[in-house]
Design a protein around this motif. Structure first.
Motif, mmCIF file in Angstrom:
data_model
loop_
_atom_site.group_PDB
_atom_site.id
_atom_site.type_symbol
_atom_site.label_atom_id
_atom_site.label_comp_id
_atom_site.label_asym_id
_atom_site.label_seq_id
_atom_site.Cartn_x
_atom_site.Cartn_y
_atom_site.Cartn_z
ATOM 1 N N LEU A 119 0.831 -1.205 0.000
ATOM 2 C CA LEU A 119 0.000 0.000 0.000
ATOM 3 C C LEU A 119 0.866 1.256 0.000
ATOM 4 O O LEU A 119 0.557 2.243 -0.691
ATOM 5 C CB LEU A 119 -0.928 -0.008 1.215
ATOM 6 C CG LEU A 119 -2.025 -1.077 1.213
ATOM 7 C CD1 LEU A 119 -2.792 -1.048 2.530
ATOM 8 C CD2 LEU A 119 -2.982 -0.871 0.044
ATOM 9 N N GLU A 120 1.943 1.234 0.766
ATOM 10 C CA GLU A 120 2.843 2.388 0.786
ATOM 11 C C GLU A 120 3.507 2.571 -0.578
ATOM 12 O O GLU A 120 3.681 3.706 -1.049
ATOM 13 C CB GLU A 120 3.907 2.206 1.870
ATOM 14 C CG GLU A 120 4.923 3.334 1.962
ATOM 15 C CD GLU A 120 4.292 4.714 2.182
ATOM 16 O OE1 GLU A 120 4.859 5.709 1.676
ATOM 17 O OE2 GLU A 120 3.227 4.793 2.837
ATOM 18 N N ALA A 121 3.835 1.477 -1.237
ATOM 19 C CA ALA A 121 4.424 1.562 -2.576
ATOM 20 C C ALA A 121 3.444 2.199 -3.550
ATOM 21 O O ALA A 121 3.830 3.014 -4.406
ATOM 22 C CB ALA A 121 4.833 0.174 -3.059
ATOM 23 N N PHE A 122 2.161 1.850 -3.410
ATOM 24 C CA PHE A 122 1.166 2.444 -4.305
ATOM 25 C C PHE A 122 0.996 3.930 -4.007
ATOM 26 O O PHE A 122 0.863 4.754 -4.921
ATOM 27 C CB PHE A 122 -0.168 1.715 -4.172
ATOM 28 C CG PHE A 122 -1.068 1.886 -5.361
ATOM 29 C CD1 PHE A 122 -1.037 0.985 -6.411
ATOM 30 C CD2 PHE A 122 -1.931 2.970 -5.455
ATOM 31 C CE1 PHE A 122 -1.841 1.149 -7.523
ATOM 32 C CE2 PHE A 122 -2.751 3.144 -6.557
ATOM 33 C CZ PHE A 122 -2.700 2.226 -7.597
ATOM 34 N N ARG A 123 1.002 4.291 -2.714
ATOM 35 C CA ARG A 123 0.904 5.722 -2.366
ATOM 36 C C ARG A 123 2.072 6.502 -2.961
ATOM 37 O O ARG A 123 1.894 7.607 -3.488
ATOM 38 C CB ARG A 123 0.872 5.887 -0.845
ATOM 39 C CG ARG A 123 -0.501 5.677 -0.225
ATOM 40 C CD ARG A 123 -0.533 6.096 1.229
ATOM 41 N NE ARG A 123 0.185 5.159 2.072
ATOM 42 C CZ ARG A 123 -0.369 4.121 2.679
ATOM 43 N NH1 ARG A 123 -1.658 3.877 2.524
ATOM 44 N NH2 ARG A 123 0.350 3.321 3.440
ATOM 45 N N GLN A 124 3.253 5.921 -2.885
ATOM 46 C CA GLN A 124 4.418 6.599 -3.465
ATOM 47 C C GLN A 124 4.256 6.759 -4.975
ATOM 48 O O GLN A 124 4.610 7.799 -5.541
ATOM 49 C CB GLN A 124 5.686 5.802 -3.168
ATOM 50 C CG GLN A 124 6.136 5.838 -1.723
ATOM 51 C CD GLN A 124 7.468 5.105 -1.534
ATOM 52 O OE1 GLN A 124 8.362 5.172 -2.392
ATOM 53 N NE2 GLN A 124 7.588 4.384 -0.432
ATOM 54 N N ALA A 125 3.733 5.730 -5.619
ATOM 55 C CA ALA A 125 3.556 5.783 -7.073
ATOM 56 C C ALA A 125 2.549 6.853 -7.476
ATOM 57 O O ALA A 125 2.702 7.502 -8.521
ATOM 58 C CB ALA A 125 3.114 4.420 -7.590
ATOM 59 N N PRO A 159 10.238 0.032 -16.915
ATOM 60 C CA PRO A 159 11.591 -0.548 -16.811
ATOM 61 C C PRO A 159 11.990 -1.039 -15.416
ATOM 62 O O PRO A 159 12.525 -2.153 -15.305
ATOM 63 C CB PRO A 159 12.488 0.581 -17.321
ATOM 64 C CG PRO A 159 11.637 1.282 -18.330
ATOM 65 C CD PRO A 159 10.246 1.265 -17.743
ATOM 66 N N PRO A 160 11.741 -0.287 -14.331
ATOM 67 C CA PRO A 160 12.101 -0.842 -13.014
ATOM 68 C C PRO A 160 11.370 -2.148 -12.696
ATOM 69 O O PRO A 160 11.916 -3.016 -12.001
ATOM 70 C CB PRO A 160 11.695 0.270 -12.043
ATOM 71 C CG PRO A 160 11.791 1.523 -12.841
ATOM 72 C CD PRO A 160 11.321 1.135 -14.214
ATOM 73 N N LEU A 161 10.131 -2.316 -13.217
ATOM 74 C CA LEU A 161 9.399 -3.554 -12.958
ATOM 75 C C LEU A 161 9.963 -4.702 -13.792
ATOM 76 O O LEU A 161 10.190 -5.808 -13.266
ATOM 77 C CB LEU A 161 7.912 -3.383 -13.254
ATOM 78 C CG LEU A 161 7.053 -4.646 -13.078
ATOM 79 C CD1 LEU A 161 7.210 -5.225 -11.677
ATOM 80 C CD2 LEU A 161 5.586 -4.354 -13.380
ATOM 81 N N SER A 203 7.337 -3.248 -4.455
ATOM 82 C CA SER A 203 6.972 -4.382 -3.604
ATOM 83 C C SER A 203 7.917 -5.559 -3.825
ATOM 84 O O SER A 203 8.341 -6.220 -2.864
ATOM 85 C CB SER A 203 5.519 -4.798 -3.881
ATOM 86 O OG SER A 203 4.628 -3.748 -3.569
ATOM 87 N N PHE A 204 8.262 -5.833 -5.070
ATOM 88 C CA PHE A 204 9.205 -6.914 -5.347
ATOM 89 C C PHE A 204 10.604 -6.580 -4.835
ATOM 90 O O PHE A 204 11.326 -7.473 -4.360
ATOM 91 C CB PHE A 204 9.248 -7.220 -6.839
ATOM 92 C CG PHE A 204 8.355 -8.355 -7.246
ATOM 93 C CD1 PHE A 204 8.606 -9.647 -6.805
ATOM 94 C CD2 PHE A 204 7.264 -8.136 -8.073
ATOM 95 C CE1 PHE A 204 7.774 -10.701 -7.182
ATOM 96 C CE2 PHE A 204 6.425 -9.186 -8.448
ATOM 97 C CZ PHE A 204 6.684 -10.470 -8.000
ATOM 98 N N GLU A 205 10.979 -5.317 -4.933
ATOM 99 C CA GLU A 205 12.292 -4.928 -4.403
ATOM 100 C C GLU A 205 12.360 -5.197 -2.907
ATOM 101 O O GLU A 205 13.379 -5.683 -2.389
ATOM 102 C CB GLU A 205 12.551 -3.451 -4.702
ATOM 103 C CG GLU A 205 12.862 -3.163 -6.164
ATOM 104 C CD GLU A 205 12.912 -1.682 -6.474
ATOM 105 O OE1 GLU A 205 12.872 -0.878 -5.515
ATOM 106 O OE2 GLU A 205 12.986 -1.326 -7.659
ATOM 107 N N ARG A 206 11.285 -4.926 -2.195
ATOM 108 C CA ARG A 206 11.236 -5.197 -0.761
ATOM 109 C C ARG A 206 11.354 -6.698 -0.507
ATOM 110 O O ARG A 206 12.101 -7.145 0.365
ATOM 111 C CB ARG A 206 9.927 -4.639 -0.194
ATOM 112 C CG ARG A 206 9.817 -4.710 1.321
ATOM 113 C CD ARG A 206 9.100 -5.954 1.808
ATOM 114 N NE ARG A 206 8.888 -5.935 3.243
ATOM 115 C CZ ARG A 206 8.517 -6.993 3.956
ATOM 116 N NH1 ARG A 206 8.303 -8.162 3.349
ATOM 117 N NH2 ARG A 206 8.349 -6.910 5.262
#
Length: 458
Positions: free
Chosen positions: A81-87, A104-106, A325-328
């Protein structure tokens, strides 16, 4: 100027209001003939009915506990959820287009993350395609690789989009069934007892076979294919030069110490396999609709052709959130704090809770090794109350589910819809429940089941 513009606007709209505008008889006849032409594309014939619509409608009408549809009714993890807020609130350029085949990052993190699991050095530009959910990846794969007259082997029970997607591409579905073997006395049935017959599977391969569709962990059964079973499938695919479309959206949801193996990791299979994944299932965010396909460039280039000539591009912000999320998870993979460790542990407890509760009213669960779902055997009900309302040719499990929704306030999905037409009569004594639900939903289920149990007492 304004008056003229208004006059033109009214003149153009008059035909829509049904006013007489002096249209000639010849023009009217032309319009009638045009409307008489076939509207529906032939590739839609026979696939227009969707059974899900009926059960979703019944669930809403009866105010029932929805254990049918496969989605969590609880939030994604806090880090997602925090990742989505950042996006959404960060880089304003995430409101714009990104690379058509994936942010690209994904694509980079997917290549890194899954490359290790598949034993391959993945190129994020050639071996990864981001799609609108795993559904989009599947549709793109069928459109890119299956053509008129190709045979596609589908292992049943199967997720119900495989058959219509094969037909829309011009292919011919060929089915092979997982069949249950008897469980030991006093032991609960398990999805591991459902197996392919090697000789039957081998008999399905012909010179026209183009692809085999594999789903592990399986929806609706929850079976996790063993490495030995995957090696059998892989051997036949290599022997007959057949592609494998491997739907692995539930790969992180495996229980009781079972291990998920990707068939693309087996010798000689990377070159002929598409591996399908889903962020919705991975991070409990099905509404984000971010999915992907992984595979060799020789296959992926054809998926890119379909992609660039259909949807072209997926929403950027959802992709950015999935990348973070995947990076985490990459930092915590295999550790106790990993979501991929914690989530299946929590869902296994809910699976066991549901199984115990369903047994109280005589529903006999088939304990799944993986996925969101468990199926239950309703044979006892079929023998005791065979004449439920419904059409004479309607499979028993569909009549039972409608009866249960209306009379017991519980929603499930009939398992016969996950089988080909000839096999539905043989598997109409199972129904599917989703246990990846909030604790409050399971408590509401318990209340319904306790009431049902009380009604069963003599």
């Amino acid at each position: 100027m304004f008056g003229n513009a208004a006059g033109i606007r009214v003149h153009l709209l008059r035909p829509l209001w049904g006013k007489k505008v002096g249209a000639s008889p010849a023009r009217c006849l032309h319009q009638t003939l045009a409307m008489a032409k076939r509207v529906q594309a032939r590739r839609l014939t026979g696939i227009d009915h969707n059974p899900w619509v009926e059960y979703v409608r019944l669930a809403s009408e009866c105010d029932a506990v929805n254990l049918g549809q496969g989605f969590p009714d609880f939030p994604p993890p806090d880090f997602a959820l925090e990742a989505f807020r950042q996006a959404v609130t960060g880089d304003f350029m995430l409101n714009q287009y990104t690379r058509a085949f994936g942010y690209p990052p994904l694509t980079e993190i997917l290549a890194s993350f899954f490359g290790k699991l598949l034993g391959q050095e993945l190129d994020p530009l050639k071996n990864v395609l981001v799609t609108v959910g795993a559904y989009g990846a599947l549709f793109t794969a069928f459109q890119a690789l299956v053509e008129e007259g190709d045979e596609v082997i589908i292992v049943e029970p199967f997720f119900d989009c495989y058959e219509p997607m094969t037909l829309m591409a011009g292919g011919r579905p060929v089915f092979v069934s997982l069949r249950p073997s008897p469980s030991q006395d006093k032991e609960p049935d398990s999805s591991s007892n459902w197996c392919l017959d090697p000789a039957e599977l081998a008999s399905k391969f012909t010179a026209r076979t183009k692809a085999l569709v594999l789903n592990t962990p399986n929806n609706p059964l929850g079976k996790v294919f063993s490495k030995a079973e995957l090696e059998l499938v892989a051997h036949l695919c290599r022997q007959h030069d057949v592609l494998c479309i491997s739907d692995e959206v539930y790969q992180w949801l495996v229980y009781d110490g079972h291990q998920h193996t990707s068939i693309a990791s087996l010798p000689g299979m990377w070159e002929r396999t598409l591996t399908i994944g889903s962020a919705g299932k991975t991070f409990s965010a099905t509404g984000w609709k971010v999915g992907w396909a992984l595979g060799p460039d020789a296959l992926m280039r054809h998926l890119r052709t379909v992609h660039q000539n259909s949807i072209f591009h997926c929403p950027t912000q959802g992709q950015a959130a999935v990348a973070l999320s995947f990076e985490r998870e990459l930092q915590h993979l295999g550790q106790p704090c990993s979501y991929f460790v914690q989530f299946p542990q929590a869902m296994q407890r809910r699976r066991d809770h549901m199984a115990r509760s369903l047994q109280a009213v005589g529903l006999r669960p088939v304990i799944p090794q993986g996925s969101y779902f468990l199926i239950t055997d309703i044979s006892d009900f079929k023998s005791k109350m065979p004449d439920l309302p419904g059409a004479a040719d309607e499979p028993y499990d569909r009549r039972f589910v409608k009866w249960m929704i209306k009379n017991k306030g519980l929603v499930a999905i009939p398992v016969s819809i996950f089988f080909s037409q000839p096999q539905q009569q043989h598997f109409d004594h199972y129904i599917r429940f989703c246990f990846v639900k909030d604790e409050s939903t399971l408590r509401a289920m318990d209340e319904k089941l306790q009431k049902w149990k009380a009604e069963l007492r003599p």
